[in-house]
Design a protein around this motif. Structure first.
Motif, PDB file in Angstrom:
ATOM      1  N   ALA A  98       0.823  -1.210   0.000  1.00 34.51           N
ATOM      2  CA  ALA A  98       0.000   0.000   0.000  1.00 34.51           C
ATOM      3  C   ALA A  98       0.855   1.257   0.000  1.00 34.51           C
ATOM      4  N   GLN A  99       1.919   1.256   0.794  1.00 29.89           N
ATOM      5  CA  GLN A  99       2.789   2.430   0.876  1.00 29.89           C
ATOM      6  C   GLN A  99       3.599   2.613  -0.411  1.00 29.89           C
ATOM      7  N   ARG A 101       2.738   1.496  -3.460  1.00 29.12           N
ATOM      8  CA  ARG A 101       1.844   1.865  -4.560  1.00 29.12           C
ATOM      9  C   ARG A 101       1.444   3.334  -4.476  1.00 29.12           C
ATOM     10  N   GLN A 102       1.230   3.808  -3.258  1.00 31.60           N
ATOM     11  CA  GLN A 102       0.867   5.212  -3.074  1.00 31.60           C
ATOM     12  C   GLN A 102       1.968   6.136  -3.595  1.00 31.60           C
ATOM     13  N   LYS A 124     -11.116  -4.685   0.250  1.00 34.75           N
ATOM     14  CA  LYS A 124     -10.939  -3.243   0.099  1.00 34.75           C
ATOM     15  C   LYS A 124      -9.495  -2.833   0.365  1.00 34.75           C
ATOM     16  N   LYS A 125      -8.886  -3.473   1.360  1.00 31.82           N
ATOM     17  CA  LYS A 125      -7.477  -3.208   1.648  1.00 31.82           C
ATOM     18  C   LYS A 125      -6.600  -3.654   0.488  1.00 31.82           C
ATOM     19  N   ALA A 127      -7.466  -3.798  -2.648  1.00 32.23           N
ATOM     20  CA  ALA A 127      -7.658  -2.867  -3.757  1.00 32.23           C
ATOM     21  C   ALA A 127      -6.763  -1.634  -3.632  1.00 32.23           C
ATOM     22  N   ARG A 128      -6.521  -1.196  -2.395  1.00 38.27           N
ATOM     23  CA  ARG A 128      -5.633  -0.039  -2.184  1.00 38.27           C
ATOM     24  C   ARG A 128      -4.171  -0.408  -2.350  1.00 38.27           C
ATOM     25  N   ALA A 129      -3.831  -1.671  -2.081  1.00 39.48           N
ATOM     26  CA  ALA A 129      -2.424  -2.065  -2.010  1.00 39.48           C
ATOM     27  C   ALA A 129      -1.871  -2.637  -3.307  1.00 39.48           C
ATOM     28  N   SER A 131      -1.560  -3.374  -7.400  1.00 41.72           N
ATOM     29  CA  SER A 131      -1.787  -2.968  -8.790  1.00 41.72           C
ATOM     30  C   SER A 131      -2.296  -4.133  -9.623  1.00 41.72           C
TER      31      SER A 131
END
Length: 382
Positions: A98-99, A101-102, A124-125, A127-129, A131
């Protein structure tokens, strides 16, 4: 890349076997094991540092594991790699992904966590983390597509490695076992925490079986010397040294292939046993507090991968208080004695094996190369 245990090391090595010919000069590093190292992978920390399982067991090592995660994150943010690939180890990797990808680093995760069995809200987590997700079971593709997460089904890598018809005679010869006579393989786990909670019950079950039939041979493969030494100490301190165990370093596949039945800790090893078409008893014990929390988190009746894929209890599962030595021994004895059951199970597992076959090294490597290529094109556009 980050793999957290021996099964992840093996799966990652399959990906690397397909990727390395396309990227012969690439610096591929992170956390991994000996199989990944065969393809020029460089491990910045020992993989064993991440091999902890269970909610409270992880808490005991939290500071060290979090320190490794933060140090690796800072290193990668400075380095700006073409891609990060987390291999299983979801609790460690998703936070890191997640960090990264951000900050614009493409992230891929290989092996979906069993969101279809536990903690479904984790999607959901993810999806944020992530690609791009690489999945090893056909039914997982739809789950990620519905969630809007790019996904590729690559097949189960070990379905290519494990022969459709295992050579029992060769496996027994490799292990120095007689060609005839019953053999039981015992796989209490590759993590030290698994050995801590599973070993005594598993070996007490072996003692009960041996008292019933002294001709049974027991083979116990260990993932490494550290695990082997710890296992021996647990057996000795429990007063079980008289049980005739053949403890071998590595060689888990030979042990499974040689066996007539397998006592196996829940995890990816259960699917390896199924691919070898062997009857098995799936068992698991953990710290009481962890169990009390985790037993309320599942929303389907199975935890063993063969049962999940079959959508029914094709092999028994004995968990926590149910995993008594007597119950384990009785379940194994039934499998050893029931020839009709073994034949039906062999047919079911053969069908399962065919369904999981794909060129996983090629498929996963191509997905990585596509992700790196699209990332580079996006960077050039910017």
């Amino acid at each position: 890349m980050v793999a957290g245990e021996s099964s992840g090391d093996l799966l990652a090595s399959r990906l690397l076997s397909g990727l390395r010919p396309h990227l012969p000069q690439a610096d591929i590093h992170g956390i991994g094991g000996a199989r990944m190292a065969e393809y020029g992978f460089r491990s910045d920390w020992p993989m064993e540092k991440l091999s902890v399982r269970g909610l409270f067991e992880v808490l005991a090592h939290y500071r060290e594991i979090k320190g490794i995660q933060n140090a690796l994150r800072d290193q990668l943010l400075a380095e700006r790699p073409a891609a990060f690939i987390g291999v299983d180890a979801p609790d460690f990797n998703f936070g890191l992904e997640a960090q990264l990808r951000q900050s614009g680093i493409p992230t891929m995760h290989f092996i979906s966590p069993s969101i279809w069995a536990w903690r479904g809200g984790r999607i959901k987590k993810i999806a944020r983390a992530v690609s791009h997700m690489l999945v090893v079971f056909p039914f997982e593709e739809e789950i990620y597509r519905k969630a809007g997460i790019p996904v590729t089904y690559v097949g189960y890598p070990l379905a290519e490695v494990i022969p459709m018809v295992p050579d029992v005679a060769a496996a027994r010869s490799e292990l120095g076992l007689a060609p005839n006579g019953p053999v039981v393989a015992i796989l209490p786990g590759s993590r030290l925490s698994e050995l801590k909670y599973n070993t005594v019950a598993f070996i007490e079950a072996a003692r009960i079986l041996h008292r019933r039939d002294a001709s049974i041979r027991f083979v116990v493969p260990m993932a490494g010397e550290r695990q082997q030494n710890y296992f021996r100490s647990l057996v000795a301190s429990a007063g079980l040294s008289e049980v005739p165990l053949q403890i071998v370093l590595g060689k888990s596949h030979a042990a499974i292939a040689a066996a007539d039945a397998v006592l196996v800790a829940s995890g990816t090893a259960t699917l390896e046993v199924a691919l070898f078409k062997k009857p098995m008893v799936i068992a698991y014990r953990m710290m009481r507090a962890s169990w009390e929390i985790m037993r309320h988190m599942g929303y389907q009746p199975w935890i063993g991968l063969p049962n999940i894929l079959a959508r029914e209890f094709v092999v028994p599962e004995l968990l926590q208080d149910a995993a008594t030595p007597q119950a384990l021994a009785d379940a194994l004895a039934k499998q050893l004695d029931d020839a009709g059951y073994r034949q039906r199970l062999q047919q079911r597992f053969t069908e399962m094996h065919h369904s999981l076959l794909r060129d996983s090294a090629k498929e996963s490597a191509e997905a990585v190369l596509r992700m790196i290529g699209s990332s580079e094109r996006a960077h050039e556009t910017r």
